[in-house]
Structures are given as C-alpha cells and as structure tokens.
Design a protein around this motif. Structure first.
Motif, PDB file in Angstrom:
ATOM      1  N   GLU A   8       0.822  -1.204   0.000  1.00  0.00           N
ATOM      2  CA  GLU A   8       0.000   0.000   0.000  1.00  0.00           C
ATOM      3  C   GLU A   8       0.861   1.261   0.000  1.00  0.00           C
ATOM      4  O   GLU A   8       0.553   2.224  -0.698  1.00  0.00           O
ATOM      5  N   ARG A   9       1.929   1.236   0.774  1.00  0.00           N
ATOM      6  CA  ARG A   9       2.832   2.402   0.796  1.00  0.00           C
ATOM      7  C   ARG A   9       3.524   2.600  -0.542  1.00  0.00           C
ATOM      8  O   ARG A   9       3.659   3.724  -1.016  1.00  0.00           O
ATOM      9  N   LEU A  10       3.972   1.504  -1.140  1.00  0.00           N
ATOM     10  CA  LEU A  10       4.607   1.612  -2.457  1.00  0.00           C
ATOM     11  C   LEU A  10       3.629   2.189  -3.475  1.00  0.00           C
ATOM     12  O   LEU A  10       3.996   3.045  -4.283  1.00  0.00           O
ATOM     13  N   ALA A  11       2.392   1.716  -3.430  1.00  0.00           N
ATOM     14  CA  ALA A  11       1.384   2.211  -4.364  1.00  0.00           C
ATOM     15  C   ALA A  11       1.077   3.683  -4.109  1.00  0.00           C
ATOM     16  O   ALA A  11       0.880   4.446  -5.060  1.00  0.00           O
ATOM     17  N   GLU A  12       1.073   4.089  -2.839  1.00  0.00           N
ATOM     18  CA  GLU A  12       0.794   5.497  -2.543  1.00  0.00           C
ATOM     19  C   GLU A  12       1.926   6.402  -3.017  1.00  0.00           C
ATOM     20  O   GLU A  12       1.677   7.440  -3.626  1.00  0.00           O
ATOM     21  N   VAL A  13       3.152   6.016  -2.763  1.00  0.00           N
ATOM     22  CA  VAL A  13       4.290   6.822  -3.242  1.00  0.00           C
ATOM     23  C   VAL A  13       4.284   6.859  -4.763  1.00  0.00           C
ATOM     24  O   VAL A  13       4.469   7.918  -5.369  1.00  0.00           O
ATOM     25  N   GLY A  14       4.056   5.720  -5.385  1.00  0.00           N
ATOM     26  CA  GLY A  14       3.984   5.675  -6.848  1.00  0.00           C
ATOM     27  C   GLY A  14       2.885   6.569  -7.388  1.00  0.00           C
ATOM     28  O   GLY A  14       3.075   7.269  -8.390  1.00  0.00           O
ATOM     29  N   TYR A  58      15.324  10.224  -4.808  1.00  0.00           N
ATOM     30  CA  TYR A  58      15.923  11.551  -4.954  1.00  0.00           C
ATOM     31  C   TYR A  58      16.046  11.962  -6.420  1.00  0.00           C
ATOM     32  O   TYR A  58      15.825  13.128  -6.760  1.00  0.00           O
ATOM     33  N   ARG A  59      16.387  11.024  -7.285  1.00  0.00           N
ATOM     34  CA  ARG A  59      16.507  11.357  -8.711  1.00  0.00           C
ATOM     35  C   ARG A  59      15.157  11.766  -9.294  1.00  0.00           C
ATOM     36  O   ARG A  59      15.061  12.726 -10.061  1.00  0.00           O
ATOM     37  N   ILE A  60      14.104  11.047  -8.899  1.00  0.00           N
ATOM     38  CA  ILE A  60      12.757  11.371  -9.374  1.00  0.00           C
ATOM     39  C   ILE A  60      12.316  12.721  -8.822  1.00  0.00           C
ATOM     40  O   ILE A  60      11.795  13.566  -9.556  1.00  0.00           O
ATOM     41  N   ALA A  61      12.526  12.925  -7.528  1.00  0.00           N
ATOM     42  CA  ALA A  61      12.128  14.195  -6.901  1.00  0.00           C
ATOM     43  C   ALA A  61      12.860  15.369  -7.541  1.00  0.00           C
ATOM     44  O   ALA A  61      12.249  16.407  -7.825  1.00  0.00           O
ATOM     45  N   ASN A  62      14.151  15.226  -7.772  1.00  0.00           N
ATOM     46  CA  ASN A  62      14.913  16.303  -8.416  1.00  0.00           C
ATOM     47  C   ASN A  62      14.389  16.591  -9.817  1.00  0.00           C
ATOM     48  O   ASN A  62      14.275  17.757 -10.211  1.00  0.00           O
ATOM     49  N   ALA A  63      14.061  15.537 -10.553  1.00  0.00           N
ATOM     50  CA  ALA A  63      13.529  15.723 -11.907  1.00  0.00           C
ATOM     51  C   ALA A  63      12.171  16.427 -11.868  1.00  0.00           C
ATOM     52  O   ALA A  63      11.851  17.207 -12.766  1.00  0.00           O
ATOM     53  N   LEU A  64      11.388  16.165 -10.822  1.00  0.00           N
ATOM     54  CA  LEU A  64      10.073  16.800 -10.676  1.00  0.00           C
ATOM     55  C   LEU A  64      10.157  18.171  -9.992  1.00  0.00           C
ATOM     56  O   LEU A  64       9.146  18.848  -9.842  1.00  0.00           O
ATOM     57  N   ARG A  65      11.366  18.531  -9.571  1.00  0.00           N
ATOM     58  CA  ARG A  65      11.623  19.816  -8.896  1.00  0.00           C
ATOM     59  C   ARG A  65      10.836  19.959  -7.595  1.00  0.00           C
ATOM     60  O   ARG A  65      10.234  20.989  -7.313  1.00  0.00           O
ATOM     61  N   ILE A  66      10.848  18.860  -6.817  1.00  0.00           N
ATOM     62  CA  ILE A  66      10.243  18.868  -5.490  1.00  0.00           C
ATOM     63  C   ILE A  66      11.212  18.197  -4.524  1.00  0.00           C
ATOM     64  O   ILE A  66      12.165  17.536  -4.950  1.00  0.00           O
ATOM     65  N   GLY A  67      10.971  18.338  -3.243  1.00  0.00           N
ATOM     66  CA  GLY A  67      11.779  17.644  -2.253  1.00  0.00           C
ATOM     67  C   GLY A  67      11.365  16.185  -2.165  1.00  0.00           C
ATOM     68  O   GLY A  67      10.182  15.852  -2.321  1.00  0.00           O
ATOM     69  N   ALA A  68      12.315  15.313  -1.908  1.00  0.00           N
ATOM     70  CA  ALA A  68      12.002  13.889  -1.792  1.00  0.00           C
ATOM     71  C   ALA A  68      10.996  13.647  -0.672  1.00  0.00           C
ATOM     72  O   ALA A  68      10.125  12.784  -0.788  1.00  0.00           O
ATOM     73  N   GLY A  69      11.081  14.421   0.385  1.00  0.00           N
ATOM     74  CA  GLY A  69      10.152  14.280   1.499  1.00  0.00           C
ATOM     75  C   GLY A  69       8.713  14.560   1.117  1.00  0.00           C
ATOM     76  O   GLY A  69       7.789  14.018   1.729  1.00  0.00           O
ATOM     77  N   ASP A  70       8.514  15.393   0.099  1.00  0.00           N
ATOM     78  CA  ASP A  70       7.144  15.689  -0.351  1.00  0.00           C
ATOM     79  C   ASP A  70       6.437  14.443  -0.854  1.00  0.00           C
ATOM     80  O   ASP A  70       5.218  14.354  -0.798  1.00  0.00           O
ATOM     81  N   LEU A  71       7.200  13.484  -1.352  1.00  0.00           N
ATOM     82  CA  LEU A  71       6.608  12.243  -1.840  1.00  0.00           C
ATOM     83  C   LEU A  71       6.301  11.276  -0.711  1.00  0.00           C
ATOM     84  O   LEU A  71       5.572  10.312  -0.901  1.00  0.00           O
ATOM     85  N   LEU A  72       6.850  11.541   0.483  1.00  0.00           N
ATOM     86  CA  LEU A  72       6.676  10.640   1.616  1.00  0.00           C
ATOM     87  C   LEU A  72       5.826  11.216   2.734  1.00  0.00           C
ATOM     88  O   LEU A  72       5.355  10.469   3.594  1.00  0.00           O
ATOM     89  N   GLY A  74       3.291  12.233   5.374  1.00  0.00           N
ATOM     90  CA  GLY A  74       1.993  11.728   5.779  1.00  0.00           C
ATOM     91  C   GLY A  74       1.815  10.230   5.657  1.00  0.00           C
ATOM     92  O   GLY A  74       0.770   9.713   6.038  1.00  0.00           O
ATOM     93  N   LEU A  75       2.788   9.508   5.155  1.00  0.00           N
ATOM     94  CA  LEU A  75       2.626   8.065   4.987  1.00  0.00           C
ATOM     95  C   LEU A  75       2.561   7.323   6.318  1.00  0.00           C
ATOM     96  O   LEU A  75       1.942   6.269   6.404  1.00  0.00           O
ATOM     97  N   ASP A  76       3.188   7.841   7.357  1.00  0.00           N
ATOM     98  CA  ASP A  76       3.234   7.147   8.643  1.00  0.00           C
ATOM     99  C   ASP A  76       2.063   7.475   9.554  1.00  0.00           C
ATOM    100  O   ASP A  76       1.892   6.845  10.577  1.00  0.00           O
ATOM    101  N   GLU A  77       1.257   8.445   9.220  1.00  0.00           N
ATOM    102  CA  GLU A  77       0.162   8.826  10.106  1.00  0.00           C
ATOM    103  C   GLU A  77      -0.779   7.659  10.321  1.00  0.00           C
ATOM    104  O   GLU A  77      -1.254   7.048   9.378  1.00  0.00           O
ATOM    105  N   GLY A  78      -1.031   7.357  11.597  1.00  0.00           N
ATOM    106  CA  GLY A  78      -1.961   6.296  11.936  1.00  0.00           C
ATOM    107  C   GLY A  78      -1.403   4.894  11.838  1.00  0.00           C
ATOM    108  O   GLY A  78      -2.103   3.937  12.105  1.00  0.00           O
ATOM    109  N   THR A  79      -0.139   4.746  11.479  1.00  0.00           N
ATOM    110  CA  THR A  79       0.416   3.406  11.352  1.00  0.00           C
ATOM    111  C   THR A  79       1.477   3.107  12.401  1.00  0.00           C
ATOM    112  O   THR A  79       1.967   1.992  12.461  1.00  0.00           O
ATOM    113  N   ARG A  80       1.837   4.073  13.198  1.00  0.00           N
ATOM    114  CA  ARG A  80       2.861   3.837  14.212  1.00  0.00           C
ATOM    115  C   ARG A  80       2.273   3.070  15.376  1.00  0.00           C
ATOM    116  O   ARG A  80       1.141   3.271  15.772  1.00  0.00           O
TER     117      ARG A  80
END
Length: 95
Positions: A8-14, A58-72, A74-80
C-alpha cells in the motif's frame, strides 16, 4: 509491517509520483530522460510494483523539482505502534 501494508505504501508513493508528473505536464518518457531511470522502471514504481531505492527517490524528486520528502509526507500517520506504558518499544510483535 506486513507485506500488504508495504504494498500500500509503495502504491501510494507511486501514485504521488504519477500525480506530480502529470501535474508538471510530463509524460513517462520525459521523466525517464530527466531522472535517468528507464520508463519501464518508472512505470513499475508508479504502479507500486517495484520498490524504489532512496537514490531513485531523490533522482525522481529532483527531476520533478520537489523535495524527496514531499513524496513521503503523511505516509506514517496512523500506522505507528502505540508506545508501551514505560515509554519504550514493544518488541513483542516482532518475536
């Protein structure tokens, strides 16, 4: 984490990668050229079928001109896991 949760996490990041790519007006081959990652690999990443390495993120984020963290974000909310009363970790789930 279970395989289902990992998938599910892989699909969300993708999905976030795909949505950002489309919002930037890029097709898969253009992002491939900009990131140095093949279009077929990007397709697998965007559909959550391939686990991406941190360097690829990081390569994808740089190509999209966003921070790598922007792609991640909120993924951990409610799962810790809940902390134990002692304030430490409960490793019983992993034994």
């Amino acid at each position: 984490m279970t395989n289902n949760a990992e998938n599910e996490r892989l699909a969300e990041v993708g999905g976030r990668i795909r949505a950002t790519r489309e919002a930037r007006g890029l097709n898969l081959h253009e992002l491939a050229r900009l990131s140095g990652i093949s279009a077929s690999a990007l397709s697998l990443i965007e559909t959550g079928q391939r686990d991406l390495r941190i360097t690829s993120l990081y390569r994808i984020a740089n190509a999209l001109r966003i921070g790598a963290g922007d792609l991640l974000d909120g993924l951990d909310e409610g799962t810790r896991k809940q902390e134990t009363k002692r304030g430490g970790y409960d490793l019983g789930d992993y034994i």
